[in-house]
Design an enzyme around this catalytic site. Structure first.
Site, PDB file in Angstrom:
ATOM      1  CG  ASP A 101      -1.752  -0.860   1.246  1.00 44.06           C
ATOM      2  OD1 ASP A 101      -1.734  -1.806  -0.131  1.00 44.06           O
ATOM      3  OD2 ASP A 101      -2.018  -1.567   2.259  1.00 44.06           O
TER       4      ASP A 101
HETATM    5  N1  URA Z   1      -1.275  -6.383   3.943  1.00 46.95           N
HETATM    6  C1  URA Z   1      -1.865  -5.186   4.046  1.00 46.95           C
HETATM    7  O1  URA Z   1      -2.553  -4.594   4.314  1.00 46.95           O
HETATM    8  N2  URA Z   1      -1.261  -3.582   3.164  1.00 46.95           N
HETATM    9  C2  URA Z   1      -0.005  -4.080   2.820  1.00 46.95           C
HETATM   10  O2  URA Z   1       0.843  -3.198   2.085  1.00 46.95           O
HETATM   11  C3  URA Z   1       0.949  -5.567   2.943  1.00 46.95           C
HETATM   12  C4  URA Z   1      -0.245  -5.899   3.026  1.00 46.95           C
END
Ligand code: URA
Length: 227
Positions: A101
């Site tokens: 993310d």
């Molecule tokens: N899980 C998440 O919620 N975000 C990420 O960036 C990676 C794994």
């Protein structure tokens, strides 16, 4: 391989551009000017474009310490991408192995080897990924047990696969999962009544984020070692 394919792959220019520079006589292969774009050449031949040697990229494997605020994409009209951080001569050939993310930091693998990235990201490979989460509230032993056993995420079939969970001081927890559902870690903590404040990926399979890399820095991976 065809000379126009070679020039395009070695430089990153579109095939149409490669065709032009070849037709205009700017390309020498082993000392001979080639102007016919369909000419087949040995991929190990010495190729000069405007008197500069150009080479095929070969397989490239990189590790990046993703900083907060950049997106895990090759291109994005709005945001800075992780590729904008990679100053590599064959950058145009690379893609990101899986995603983090925008607000997640940590280990990101980048390559031009599609088979390798597929092996790492394919759900059936079950490659473990370890995250350090800073939570809104300290994780309880009961919450950790639920996460270890598997939790139900909204809109998903069945429980999440068993996870490894370690409760750490300062409202932190380390979690290792072997799946890659959308926002999985954040949703897993939400499923046990908690909330992820910040998330950092420490490891993917055998690759551990090099502690010497500051956010935004990257290095070439030696695939024979487990760095
Ligand atoms: N899980 C998440 O919620 N975000 C990420 O960036 C990676 C794994």
């Amino acid at each position: 391989m065809r000379v126009d394919q070679f020039v395009s792959q070695a430089t990153g220019m579109p095939r149409s551009e490669a065709v032009k520079v070849i037709r205009w006589g700017q390309v020498l292969v082993d000392g001979v000017k080639i102007t016919k774009t369909s000419t087949h050449i040995d991929p190990t031949a010495e190729v000069l474009l405007d008197d500069e040697t150009i080479v095929l990229p070969g397989d490239i494997y990189l590790m990046l310490h993703k900083p907060v605020g950049v997106v895990s994409a090759t291109e994005d009209v709005e945001h800075q991408t992780v590729m904008d951080l990679i100053d590599h001569p064959h950058r145009h050939t690379l893609h990101v192995v899986g995603r983090l993310d925008k607000d997640t930091t940590g280990l990101l693998l980048i390559t031009n080897d599609g088979d390798w990235s597929h092996r790492i990201t394919a759900p059936k490979s079950h490659v473990p990924k370890t995250y350090l989460a800073t939570l809104a509230w300290a994780l309880t032993e009961e919450g950790a047990e639920q996460l270890r056993a598997g939790v139900q995420l909204h809109g998903e079939k069945g429980l999440t696969k068993p996870a490894e969970v370690e409760i750490l001081p300062d409202q932190q927890a380390r979690i290792t999962i072997s799946e890659g559902k959308y926002h999985q870690v954040k949703r897993m903590f939400a499923a046990v009544g908690n909330r992820v404040g910040s998330l950092h990926r420490e490891r993917i399979g055998e690759w551990v984020l090099d502690a010497a890399l500051a956010p935004g820095e990257w290095k070439v991976l030696n695939r024979d070692s487990s760095d």
